[in-house]
Write an enzyme that holds these catalytic residues in place. Structure first.
Site, mmCIF file in Angstrom:
data_model
loop_
_atom_site.group_PDB
_atom_site.id
_atom_site.type_symbol
_atom_site.label_atom_id
_atom_site.label_comp_id
_atom_site.label_asym_id
_atom_site.label_seq_id
_atom_site.Cartn_x
_atom_site.Cartn_y
_atom_site.Cartn_z
ATOM 1 N N THR A 30 0.848 -1.206 0.000
ATOM 2 C CA THR A 30 0.000 0.000 0.000
ATOM 3 C C THR A 30 0.879 1.250 0.000
ATOM 4 O OG1 THR A 30 -0.186 -0.248 2.396
ATOM 5 C CG2 THR A 30 -2.072 -0.942 1.091
ATOM 6 N N GLN A 105 1.848 -12.767 0.017
ATOM 7 C CA GLN A 105 0.442 -12.868 -0.379
ATOM 8 C C GLN A 105 0.161 -11.889 -1.519
ATOM 9 O OE1 GLN A 105 -0.569 -12.213 4.042
ATOM 10 N NE2 GLN A 105 -2.346 -13.348 3.313
ATOM 11 N N HIS A 125 -0.268 -16.465 -3.600
ATOM 12 C CA HIS A 125 -1.479 -16.072 -4.336
ATOM 13 C C HIS A 125 -1.192 -15.805 -5.811
ATOM 14 C CE1 HIS A 125 -3.507 -14.760 -0.301
ATOM 15 N NE2 HIS A 125 -3.432 -16.055 -0.452
ATOM 16 N N THR A 199 0.636 -7.864 7.120
ATOM 17 C CA THR A 199 -0.442 -8.831 6.916
ATOM 18 C C THR A 199 -1.264 -8.941 8.190
ATOM 19 O OG1 THR A 199 -0.961 -11.179 6.558
ATOM 20 C CG2 THR A 199 1.261 -10.687 7.335
ATOM 21 N N SER A 200 -2.578 -9.045 8.014
ATOM 22 C CA SER A 200 -3.464 -9.121 9.176
ATOM 23 C C SER A 200 -3.488 -10.532 9.760
ATOM 24 C CB SER A 200 -4.882 -8.734 8.759
ATOM 25 O OG SER A 200 -5.335 -9.626 7.756
ATOM 26 N N ASN A 224 2.891 -4.751 11.663
ATOM 27 C CA ASN A 224 1.638 -4.461 10.954
ATOM 28 C C ASN A 224 0.950 -3.272 11.613
ATOM 29 O OD1 ASN A 224 -0.256 -5.250 8.864
ATOM 30 N ND2 ASN A 224 -1.657 -5.804 10.526
#
Ligand code: ZN
Length: 253
Positions: A30, A105, A125, A199-200, A224
Site C-alpha cells: 500500500t 500474499q 497467491h 499482513t493481518s 503491521n
C-alpha cells in the site's frame, strides 16, 4: 515490546538466525500506492460487489467480464507501483542475514523488482506477470498474451489446448498451488525467526505459517499497522510505517 530497544533486539535475533522466514501481505505494497483489498480503505470493503467479481466462478461464467478484464489490462490499467523502502530493505536483509524464504500474499512482483532473489520467493497467491490456462498446465508471460489482445483477440484462449486464460493469480474459489503452499509450510516449520509484515494474519493458509514457526520454537515478530490475532504470541510487535521501520531494522543487523 516496541521502540528502539526492540528494534536492536530483533536485529540481533536476525543476525544470529540460521533460517529466517518472512511473510508479507498487502500492507507492504500500500505504501507503493497499490490498493489493499480488505483493509479499512480496501477496494472490497468499499464495494462488496467487487469481491464477488473477483471469484473464479464469476470469471469463468461471464465472458463480458473477461473481455473487460483483458481490455483493461491491455490498456495498461494494472496496478503499477514501484518498490518502496520496505521492499528494498527486505532485499538487503537477504544480503545481511540468513533469509531463507520470502513468502508473499501479494501478486504485484515488487519484491523481485526491489532485488530479492526469485529463488527464495514463494508467491502463494500467484502473480499478475504471467498468464495461465485454466484447463492445462500452460503458463506464459502476461506481456505475450496482452499482445494478442491488442491484436484483436478479446478473450484469448490457450495456444496448447484452447482453454480459457486468466492471470496467474489465485482468485477466490481457486485452489492454491500445492507445491507453493508446501514450500512455505516446510520453510516456516524450520524457521528460527519469522517476520510477519503488513499482513493481518486473518486469512488461512497464510495464517498457518506463523503458527508452524511458533510450534518449531521460532521468535515471531509482527510488523503491521493494525492488531493481529498473533500479537499476544509474538516476541515483537511493531506498528510503525513499514517504509521507515524496515530500513531502520535491517541497517542494525
Ligand atoms: Zn491449455
Amino acid at each position: 515490546m516496541s521502540g528502539d530497544d526492540a528494534l536492536e533486539q530483533l536485529a540481533a535475533h536476525l543476525h544470529d538466525a540460521r533460517q529466517i522466514v518472512v511473510l508479507t501481505g498487502a500492507g507492504i505494497s500500500t505504501e507503493s500506492g497499490i490498493p489493499d483489498f480488505r483493509g479499512p480503505q480496501g477496494l472490497w470493503t468499499k464495494d462488496p460487489s467487487a469481491e464477488r467479481k473477483a471469484t473464479i466462478q464469476h470469471y469463468v461464467a461471464d465472458a463480458e467480464h473477461r473481455r473487460q478484464v483483458w481490455a483493461n489490462r491491455a490498456r495498461g490499467e494494472v496496478f503499477g507501483g514501484e518498490p518502496n523502502a520496505g521492499h528494498v530493505a527486505l532485499a538487503e536483509l537477504e544480503r545481511r542475514a540468513a533469509l531463507h524464504t520470502l513468502v508473499t500474499q501479494n501478486v504485484d512482483g515488487l519484491h523481485q523488482a526491489a532485488g530479492s532473489s526469485p529463488e527464495i520467493i514463494v508467491e502463494i497467491h500467484g502473480n499478475i506477470h504471467e498468464a495461465k490456462c485454466l484447463s492445462c498446465a500452460w503458463r506464459g508471460p502476461m506481456a505475450d498474451t496482452l499482445e494478442r489482445v491488442r491484436a484483436g483477440e478479446t478473450d484469448p484462449t490457450c495456444v496448447v489446448c484452447g482453454g480459457m486464460l486468466k492471470s496467474a493469480t489465485i482468485s477466490f474459489g481457486e485452489n492454491l498451488v500445492p507445491a507453493d503452499l508446501e514450500r512455505a509450510q516446510v520453510a516456516a516449520a524450520g524457521a528460527d525467526v519469522f517476520l510477519a509484515i503488513g499482513t493481518s494474519l486473518g486469512v488461512y493458509p497464510a495464517a498457518a505459517l506463523p503458527e508452524l514457526a511458533l510450534r518449531a520454537g521460532a521468535v515471531l515478530a509482527v510488523l503491521n499497522a493494525a492488531e493481529t490475532p498473533f500479537d499476544p504470541l509474538a516476541g515483537f510487535v511493531v506498528r510503525d510505517r513499514l517504509g521507515d521501520v524496515l530500513p531502520a531494522l535491517v541497517e542494525r543487523i
